[in-house]
Write an enzyme that holds these catalytic residues in place. Structure first.
Site, PDB file in Angstrom:
ATOM      1  N   GLY A 231      -4.674   4.801  -0.860  1.00  0.00           N
ATOM      2  CA  GLY A 231      -4.910   3.874   0.489  1.00  0.00           C
ATOM      3  C   GLY A 231      -5.483   2.588   0.223  1.00  0.00           C
ATOM      4  CB  SER A 232      -7.463   0.477   2.581  1.00  0.00           C
ATOM      5  OG  SER A 232      -8.299   1.185   3.134  1.00  0.00           O
ATOM      6  CB  THR A 233     -10.745  -1.029  -1.960  1.00  0.00           C
ATOM      7  OG1 THR A 233      -9.576  -1.231  -2.693  1.00  0.00           O
ATOM      8  CG2 THR A 233     -11.955  -0.878  -2.426  1.00  0.00           C
ATOM      9  CB  THR A 235      -9.895   4.590   3.411  1.00  0.00           C
ATOM     10  OG1 THR A 235      -9.500   3.740   4.621  1.00  0.00           O
ATOM     11  CG2 THR A 235     -10.036   5.988   3.868  1.00  0.00           C
ATOM     12  N   GLY A 236     -11.297   4.039   0.628  1.00  0.00           N
ATOM     13  CA  GLY A 236     -11.578   4.945  -0.725  1.00  0.00           C
ATOM     14  C   GLY A 236     -13.188   5.056  -0.814  1.00  0.00           C
ATOM     15  CD  GLU A 253      -3.623   5.940  -8.501  1.00  0.00           C
ATOM     16  OE1 GLU A 253      -3.601   4.695  -8.787  1.00  0.00           O
ATOM     17  OE2 GLU A 253      -3.187   6.414  -9.509  1.00  0.00           O
ATOM     18  CB  CYS A 287      -0.052   0.255  -4.448  1.00  0.00           C
ATOM     19  SG  CYS A 287       1.125   1.291  -5.252  1.00  0.00           S
TER      20      CYS A 287
HETATM   21  P1  NAD Z   1      -5.874   3.281   4.685  1.00  0.00           P
HETATM   22  O1  NAD Z   1      -6.907   3.490   3.796  1.00  0.00           O
HETATM   23  O2  NAD Z   1      -5.894   2.604   6.103  1.00  0.00           O
HETATM   24  O3  NAD Z   1      -5.114   4.879   5.020  1.00  0.00           O
HETATM   25  C1  NAD Z   1      -4.868   5.887   4.100  1.00  0.00           C
HETATM   26  C2  NAD Z   1      -4.928   7.128   4.682  1.00  0.00           C
HETATM   27  O4  NAD Z   1      -6.536   7.309   4.814  1.00  0.00           O
HETATM   28  C3  NAD Z   1      -4.203   7.643   5.974  1.00  0.00           C
HETATM   29  O5  NAD Z   1      -3.886   8.671   5.904  1.00  0.00           O
HETATM   30  C4  NAD Z   1      -5.587   7.493   6.774  1.00  0.00           C
HETATM   31  O6  NAD Z   1      -5.634   8.214   8.033  1.00  0.00           O
HETATM   32  C5  NAD Z   1      -7.027   7.814   5.931  1.00  0.00           C
HETATM   33  N1  NAD Z   1      -7.999   7.569   6.430  1.00  0.00           N
HETATM   34  C6  NAD Z   1      -8.344   6.623   7.177  1.00  0.00           C
HETATM   35  N2  NAD Z   1      -9.936   6.559   7.182  1.00  0.00           N
HETATM   36  C7  NAD Z   1     -10.023   7.563   6.474  1.00  0.00           C
HETATM   37  C8  NAD Z   1     -11.456   8.341   6.237  1.00  0.00           C
HETATM   38  N3  NAD Z   1     -12.659   7.732   6.645  1.00  0.00           N
HETATM   39  N4  NAD Z   1     -11.749   9.313   5.504  1.00  0.00           N
HETATM   40  C9  NAD Z   1     -10.380  10.026   4.748  1.00  0.00           C
HETATM   41  N5  NAD Z   1      -9.097   9.556   5.319  1.00  0.00           N
HETATM   42  C10 NAD Z   1      -8.932   8.274   5.884  1.00  0.00           C
HETATM   43  O7  NAD Z   1      -4.545   2.687   4.084  1.00  0.00           O
HETATM   44  P2  NAD Z   1      -3.313   2.142   4.404  1.00  0.00           P
HETATM   45  O8  NAD Z   1      -3.421   0.836   5.101  1.00  0.00           O
HETATM   46  O9  NAD Z   1      -2.306   3.501   4.900  1.00  0.00           O
HETATM   47  O10 NAD Z   1      -2.500   1.930   2.899  1.00  0.00           O
HETATM   48  C11 NAD Z   1      -2.333   0.601   2.519  1.00  0.00           C
HETATM   49  C12 NAD Z   1      -3.314   0.232   1.265  1.00  0.00           C
HETATM   50  O11 NAD Z   1      -2.946   1.292   0.384  1.00  0.00           O
HETATM   51  C13 NAD Z   1      -3.262  -0.918   0.527  1.00  0.00           C
HETATM   52  O12 NAD Z   1      -4.581  -1.351   0.197  1.00  0.00           O
HETATM   53  C14 NAD Z   1      -2.544  -0.433  -0.729  1.00  0.00           C
HETATM   54  O13 NAD Z   1      -2.771  -1.377  -1.698  1.00  0.00           O
HETATM   55  C15 NAD Z   1      -3.048   0.906  -1.010  1.00  0.00           C
HETATM   56  N6  NAD Z   1      -1.908   1.641  -1.839  1.00  0.00           N
HETATM   57  C16 NAD Z   1      -2.324   1.856  -2.936  1.00  0.00           C
HETATM   58  C17 NAD Z   1      -1.437   2.566  -3.492  1.00  0.00           C
HETATM   59  C18 NAD Z   1      -1.921   2.859  -5.377  1.00  0.00           C
HETATM   60  O14 NAD Z   1      -1.193   3.838  -6.089  1.00  0.00           O
HETATM   61  N7  NAD Z   1      -3.194   2.510  -5.746  1.00  0.00           N
HETATM   62  C19 NAD Z   1      -0.368   2.997  -3.561  1.00  0.00           C
HETATM   63  C20 NAD Z   1      -0.172   2.828  -1.829  1.00  0.00           C
HETATM   64  C21 NAD Z   1      -0.806   1.859  -1.205  1.00  0.00           C
END
Ligand code: NAD
Length: 478
Positions: A231-233, A235-236, A253, A287
């Site tokens: 997901g996003s940096t 949230t990471g 990731e 991504c």
């Molecule tokens: P996001 O971080 O908003 O959400 C991802 C997941 O995290 C969701 O299931 C969400 O409910 C959960 N979440 C949100 N806040 C949280 C927290 N505080 N603790 C735990 N979980 C939480 O990301 P998104 O908008 O769904 O995805 C888009 C992003 O993901 C883009 O930046 C994209 O580049 C990245 N991405 C990376 C890869 C990779 O392999 N590197 C692959 C796909 C997407």
């Protein structure tokens, strides 16, 4: 060619899957079709108590799953892949409606196919014990054991494939798993898990649907041994913070802003199609898509013209229309990011070659393929992750400058170099990214480790490295 309107109105193959997973009563969240914005159904929104119960069940099931051994677990993973294949069209259609990606092109059917391929590879990959020292006095053997319960938290762009990436190796290594789907693509992931659970023993794989609070609680839970997060940096970073408490191991990731460098030795017409899909796979919501393209002065105009020609031939529309290979943005927030970045680029001197404003004639969240030239580093469309169908094209005259540009951001997921292979390979060694592709961009393979550097995260998925990353090392010395 089939009639897309017939597809939209008659009983559909995904109806059976929807019946299995939908929320009943009034506790669910309405899910709409990404293209038409009409209701598909209701996604369950589960409570923290339900998450607790799920983790307790997964924990109780883990020792029995581990005891089955590699061969039996692999057999079951292959059976799970067969189950996906048997439901492939229903899964692809539901994914297409909820996520927006078309059935055709490198999209929904492709994604479902990748799910069973990745499961089969995780089942087949050997992980032999390693004798690390054997010198007559010391004999040390390294093996890999299950961690326990793995939490899988995923995004909305490739929801099925990424769920499988997160759980295939984890299950193979004897862990049980809790899947927390993105709130934007819950139904597709629940359908996938339901299909897998036709085959897997009870409680080895449990999905808990909910919003970010469920993700937060899962990541922070003391019984979770590892979090696979995509997901996003932003949230990471939060997940890293909660790992300070439970010491969960992490694979992160995260976002990217992949650069592509076109060298003077490239042939614009020959690379245009691959450049296009490198940037616009899943309508740019990928991504490791090509997100900023640096093109040498000598062939800048030719590359732009060749890309525009490919773009003009790629139909965008409702995903269930067999003609479409490009779809809508999945959600309004992402649509607004893309619109804002393109408008800002125009205001800063960018020249729109094609696209450049919403394609509302197709539907609320459609944005056309947009190529923007005459932009430089520092413009937001270049510096920020657009995650959509807008590609900035930046001119360069010295390859050292292009390498510096590629490396100047704080992310490093993928990158690509286009042109003479030997020369491109030399340039690739200078680029800070987890993967640098030559004359292609974004292709993944279940045996080739994949992961980012810098702000794009840490840890590797796929292949032998992927198996090791969802296991703990165990050394017997003596
Ligand atoms: P996001 O971080 O908003 O959400 C991802 C997941 O995290 C969701 O299931 C969400 O409910 C959960 N979440 C949100 N806040 C949280 C927290 N505080 N603790 C735990 N979980 C939480 O990301 P998104 O908008 O769904 O995805 C888009 C992003 O993901 C883009 O930046 C994209 O580049 C990245 N991405 C990376 C890869 C990779 O392999 N590197 C692959 C796909 C997407």
């Amino acid at each position: 060619m089939s009639d897309p309107t017939a597809d939209l109105t008659t009983a559909a193959p995904e109806d059976d899957l929807l019946r299995r997973i939908q929320a009943t009563g009034d506790g669910g969240r309405e899910v709409v079709d990404a293209a038409t914005r009409t209701p598909i159904g209701y996604a369950p929104v589960q409570t923290p108590d339900e998450l607790e119960q799920a983790i307790a069940r997964a924990r109780a099931a883990q020792p029995g799953w581990e005891e089955r051994g590699h061969a039996e677990r692999s057999r079951l993973l292959n059976a799970a892949a067969d189950a996906i294949d048997a439901h492939a069209e229903a899964l692809a259609r539901l994914l297409s409606r909820e996520q927006g990606k078309p059935l055709n092109g490198p999209n929904a059917r492709f994604e479902v196919g990748a799910c069973s391929a990745w499961l089969r590879t995780a089942a087949a990959t050997p992980l032999e014990p390693e004798i690390v020292v054997d010198d007559g006095t010391t004999r040390a053997e390294l093996t890999y054991r299950a961690i326990g319960v793995v939490g899988a938290i995923g995004p909305w762009n490739w929801p099925l494939m990424i769920t499988i990436w997160q759980i295939a190796a984890a299950l193979r290594m004897g862990n049980t798993a809790i899947v927390k789907p993105s709130e934007y693509t819950t139904l597709s992931v629940l359908a996938l898990v339901s299909v897998l659970n036709d085959v897997l023993p009870a409680d080895v794989l449990i999905a808990v649907a909910g919003d970010r609070e469920i993700g937060e609680r899962l990541a922070a839970h003391p019984s979770i041994g590892k979090i696979m997060f995509t997901g996003s940096t932003r949230t990471g970073r939060k997940i890293v913070e909660s790992s300070a408490e439970n010491l969960a191991r992490l694979t992160l990731e995260l976002g990217g802003n992949d650069a592509g460098i076109v060298l003077p030795s490239a042939d614009p017409k020959a690379i245009a199609q691959d450049l296009f899909w490198g940037a616009f796979i899943n309508t740019g919501q990928t991504c490791a898509a090509l997100k900023r393209l640096y093109v040498h002065d000598s062939l800048h105009d030719e590359v732009v013209a060749a890309l525009a020609e490919v773009a003009a031939a790629m139909p965008m529309g409702n995903g269930l229309d067999e003609r479409s290979v490009l779809g809508p943005l999945q959600n309004r927030a992402q649509f607004e990011i893309v619109s804002r970045l393109v408008d800002d680029a125009k205001a800063n001197g960018g020249r729109v070659v094609t696209g450049g404003s919403p394609a509302t004639q197709l539907g609320e969240l459609f944005y056309p393929i947009t190529l923007v030239t005459d932009v430089t580093d520092g413009v937001a469309l270049v510096d920020e992750e657009q995650f959509g169908p807008a590609l900035p094209i930046v001119r360069y005259s010295d390859v050292d400058d292009a390498v510096r540009s590629a490396n100047r951001l704080d992310v490093g997921l993928g990158a690509s170099v286009w042109g003479d292979r030997d020369e491109a390979r030399r340039v690739a060694t200078r680029i800070q990214a987890g993967t640098v592709w030559i004359n292609s961009h974004g292709g993944v393979h279940p045996m080739i480790p994949f992961g980012g550097v810098k702000g794009s995260g840490y840890g590797l998925e796929f292949g032998v490295e992927g198996l090791k990353s969802v296991a703990v090392p165990h050394i017997v010395n003596g």
